[in-house]
Each structure stands twice: as structure tokens, then as C-alpha cells.
Design an enzyme around this catalytic site. Structure first.
Site, PDB file in Angstrom:
ATOM      1  N   HIS A  79      19.965  11.691 -63.744  1.00  0.00           N
ATOM      2  CA  HIS A  79      20.919  10.728 -63.172  1.00  0.00           C
ATOM      3  C   HIS A  79      21.156  10.981 -61.683  1.00  0.00           C
ATOM      4  CE1 HIS A  79      24.551  13.409 -63.256  1.00  0.00           C
ATOM      5  NE2 HIS A  79      24.017  13.897 -64.357  1.00  0.00           N
ATOM      6  N   ASP A  81      23.947  10.032 -59.839  1.00  0.00           N
ATOM      7  CA  ASP A  81      25.316  10.216 -59.342  1.00  0.00           C
ATOM      8  C   ASP A  81      25.767  11.666 -59.470  1.00  0.00           C
ATOM      9  OD1 ASP A  81      25.354   9.861 -62.203  1.00  0.00           O
ATOM     10  OD2 ASP A  81      27.530   9.640 -62.111  1.00  0.00           O
ATOM     11  N   GLU A 176      26.148   8.477 -64.726  1.00  0.00           N
ATOM     12  CA  GLU A 176      26.249   9.331 -65.916  1.00  0.00           C
ATOM     13  C   GLU A 176      27.583  10.060 -65.947  1.00  0.00           C
ATOM     14  OE1 GLU A 176      25.735  13.225 -68.192  1.00  0.00           O
ATOM     15  OE2 GLU A 176      26.316  12.892 -66.118  1.00  0.00           O
ATOM     16  N   HIS A 381      29.744  20.743 -60.484  1.00  0.00           N
ATOM     17  CA  HIS A 381      30.969  19.974 -60.187  1.00  0.00           C
ATOM     18  C   HIS A 381      31.941  20.687 -59.246  1.00  0.00           C
ATOM     19  CE1 HIS A 381      30.703  17.238 -64.038  1.00  0.00           C
ATOM     20  NE2 HIS A 381      29.519  17.452 -63.479  1.00  0.00           N
TER      21      HIS A 381
END
Length: 410
Positions: A79, A81, A176, A381
Site C-alpha cells: 500500500h 499510504d 490501507e 507509525h
């Protein structure tokens, strides 16, 4: 392969592709279009065929078969993003050659350090080439490492036609991180029997179990009156919301659970006296437990409605995705081949449940069984995210080995 993969990855992470849950468009952010256009050009440049991008930003491409055998078509997905929780703008990747096992200064001015004291798994990376952030953004290895690995594997196979393989399909998808990845994915057009998301973490990860997932939004209506004359009149919606939260089991939260344990997670609490909104996610591997968690929330809401009036509390629960194990167990071969590919490359497969979801969770329910394999990244993240280039090369080789095994077994 090393320089090629570093070059690709560092180029991708410099495009800000953070997704936005509050946007109704697909992709949810313009940066994802920017990266998508780059990837389309690159797929064509390396020699992939049938390169398409649709109106929603989904990219597909084909590596045609070069064998006479009847090999099932397999796919690889990643993905574009990055997570909404932490900025992905102006990512400045830093390369640490031959890591010595000590603290890595990410940002001297801001005193941000990536330390083995906080992240003991750094000890596994002594001697590796690492790519880190500058401490002010996330890195975006989740999931641009997967894109770089798939792209590098395809380029390698095109450059080495002596390696026999069936038809391979590749897809790069938007959004995603906000749970919408497969919503507009055309499984029939993709045309693969099995696929793999290259969206895992450390070396050897192989995952085919995900959470069952739902989100809950609860609105509380209060009654605001001047606090000086509020006796018997004011109803403070925030206090009802606190009462709701207090009735959930305190130990069943992300910070107290691991392995196969499920949880309730309060994502946001916004409110004032007049109106308060709580936003939760509900997660469990076991389908019955998952249903019980949703029932528990409805039950607490019903009790508070009895106490304060039905009109004061509104609860809405929506399922997001289900445990893909139910769809992958019957076609176990897709996991077994990935396992064998890792073993062939002297990588110890680590089969564990995904304490999260991948696009594969939803795709498996859409008729495309899709387990997840590692990228080599850690600490996704956030500012402490990093990746081992050595393990990115291993992930690329696993992709190539899976493709070879499907051809050999046909």
C-alpha cells in the site's frame, strides 16, 4: 541489489502519502496520486506489462509467464499510504552503514535518540545497514518498503529470464491505514488465485490470522445550564461518557494485551457539557468473543439509556474486517509455499497472529486468499521507525523464491 533497493525506497518515502480518515475521496490524499504516478512510470520503465491505474488510484501490472507449465497466477500487493497518526511530510531518511549496536542519534538538536535501551531488538541489527528517520517524521517503511521490494523483485526477474515463472500480478493500493485499502479493489480484474501482502515487520514474519475488527461511535447528549444555577438541571454529557468508559474492563485495552488477547481501544474522546463523542475500535481473534465485545458495549449503552433517558445516548457499531484465517486455512498451500521459500533461504519463519489487519484480511473475504510476509521494518507509525536494508534484500529474495516454487510445483 542493495543500492537499487535503497535508491527506490528513499525516493518513495520522500513523497508525503499520509492517508486521511476524514476525507471521502479515494485516494484520501493527493500525495498518494503523486506516488502512484511515479510508480506507474517505474513499472513501465522496468518492463512490466499491462500497467494500469484506475480512477481510484489502484495500480496493477503483469509479469507475463515464461514457462509452458500451467502455473497458477499469483499476486503481490503493497500500500502507498502511511499512517494518519504521525506526520509523513518532509521525510529525511538517514542511512546508518554497518550499525555498531549503540545509540543512533536521530536528531541532535531535538535530542531524539534511537536507543537499544528502549528498543532492545536493535541488538539483532549489528553490522546491518539501517535506514532511520531524522526524528521528526515517521519513515514510511510501512509500506513503501513493500513497494520497493516488490518492484526490485520484478526488475530482477525481468533481467533474469532464465528463472522460470508463471504469470505474476502486482498491485499498489491506497488507504490501507484507514481500513479502506480493498474497498475499490477489483479482484476479478486482478485475476490471481492467491496473493501476498508484503506489509509485515521483522525478518521471517508470516501471517495469516488477523483480528476481527469493528469500530464503535457513541454520542452522549447533555443539558448545559449556567453552573451557578445548575442544581437538578444540568446534565454533563462528558460525565455520562466517563461512566460508559469506566464500565469496560480496564485490563482489556491495547496496553495490557498481547498474543491472541482482544481489546477495546478508546481512540478519541471529544466533548463538552452539551455533547460528547467517544470513538472506539474493538478487536478479537475469536469470532464469538468479538461478537460478545460488541454486545457488551450495546449493553452498557442500554443501561445508561435506562438511567439518563434513551435520547441521551446513541451507539453505532460497524464491522471493519474479519479474521482471514477462516478463508486461508482451506487453501493452506499459499502459506506453506511462503514458509518453504523462507526455509530455502535460511530464514526462520515466524508465524504469529497479526495484531491488526492488512488488506489481506478483507481481500481473503473477497475471494483472494492473501497472507502477509515481512518487509524487514520495525517500530512502524512513529519517529523511531527504521528498517534493515539487509532484510529488505531478504524480503525481495523471498518474493522471487515464492514465484519460483509455484512454477516448480506446477
Amino acid at each position: 541489489m542493495k543500492n537499487e533497493i535503497i535508491e527506490r525506497f528513499t525516493k518513495y518515502v520522500q513523497v508525503d502519502t499520509q492517508s486521511d480518515p476524514n476525507s471521502d475521496t479515494c485516494p484520501s490524499t493527493p500525495g498518494q496520486w503523486t506516488l502512484a504516478k511515479m510508480l506507474v512510470e517505474e513499472l513501465k520503465a522496468i518492463g512490466m506489462e499491462e500497467v494500469t491505474i484506475d480512477e481510484n488510484g489502484y495500480i496493477m501490472a503483469t509479469l507475463p509467464a515464461n514457462t509452458d507449465k500451467d502455473v497458477p497466477t499469483i499476486g503481490f500487493l503493497a500500500h502507498m499510504d502511511t499512517a494518519p497518526e504521525f506526520t509523513g511530510a518532509n521525510v529525511k531518511p538517514q542511512i546508518v552503514e554497518n550499525y555498531d549496536g549503540n545509540d543512533i542519534i536521530l536528531n541532535e538538536a531535538l535530542h531524539i535518540v534511537l536507543s537499544p535501551k528502549d528498543f532492545p531488538e536493535l541488538a539483532n541489527y549489528k553490522g546491518h545497514t539501517l535506514i532511520t528517520t531524522d526524528g521528526t517524521t515517521l519513515l514510511g517503511a510501512d509500506n513503501k518498503a513493500g513497494i520497493a521490494e516488490i518492484m526490485t523483485a520484478m526488475a530482477y526477474l525481468i533481467q533474469h529470464p532464465e528463472i522460470k515463472h508463471g504469470k505474476v500480478r502486482v498491485a499498489f493500493t491506497p488507504d490501507e491505514e484507514i481500513g479502506r485499502g480493498p474497498h475499490k479493489f477489483d479482484v476479478a480484474k486482478f485475476g490471481a488465485k492467491y496473493a501476498y501482502t508484503v506489509d509485515g515487520g521483522p525478518l521471517g514474519e508470516l501471517e495469516y490470522e488477523s483480528f476481527n475488527a469493528a469500530e464503535a461511535k457513541i454520542k452522549f447528549k447533555g443539558k448545559n445550564v449556567h453552573p451557578g444555577t445548575a442544581k437538578g438541571k444540568m446534565i454533563n454529557s462528558m460525565k455520562i461518557a466517563m461512566e460508559f468508559h469506566a464500565q469496560l474492563p480496564a485490563n482489556e485495552a491495547p496496553e495490557h494485551t498481547e498474543g491472541y488477547e482482544g481489546f477495546y481501544h478508546l481512540l478519541s474522546f471529544q466533548g463538552n457539557v452539551e455533547e460528547t463523542a467517544l470513538h472506539y475500535i474493538i478487536r478479537d481473534f475469536d469470532r464469538e468473543q468479538f461478537e460478545a465485545r460488541k454486545a457488551k458495549m450495546r449493553e452498557i449503552a442500554a443501561k445508561l439509556q435506562e438511567k439518563y433517558g434513551k435520547e441521551r445516548i446513541a451507539i453505532e457499531i460497524k464491522d471493519q474486517y474479519y479474521n482471514m484465517r477462516e478463508k486461508i486455512e482451506p487453501v493452506r498451500e499459499v502459506v506453506d509455499i511462503a514458509y518453504e521459500a523462507m526455509k530455502n533461504l535460511n530464514i526462520e519463519p515466524k508465524i504469529s497472529p497479526i495484531r491488526g489487519g492488512t488488506d489481506g484480511s478483507q481481500l481473503s473475504y473477497m475471494g483472494l486468499p492473501t497472507p502477509n510476509i515481512f518487509t524487514g521494518g520495525e517500530n512502524f507509525h512513529g519517529r523511531y521507525e527504521y528498517i534493515s536494508v539487509d532484510n529488505m534484500i531478504k524480503a525481495t529474495n523471498v518474493i522471487i523464491e515464492i514465484i519460483k516454487l509455484f512454477e516448480q510445483k506446477a
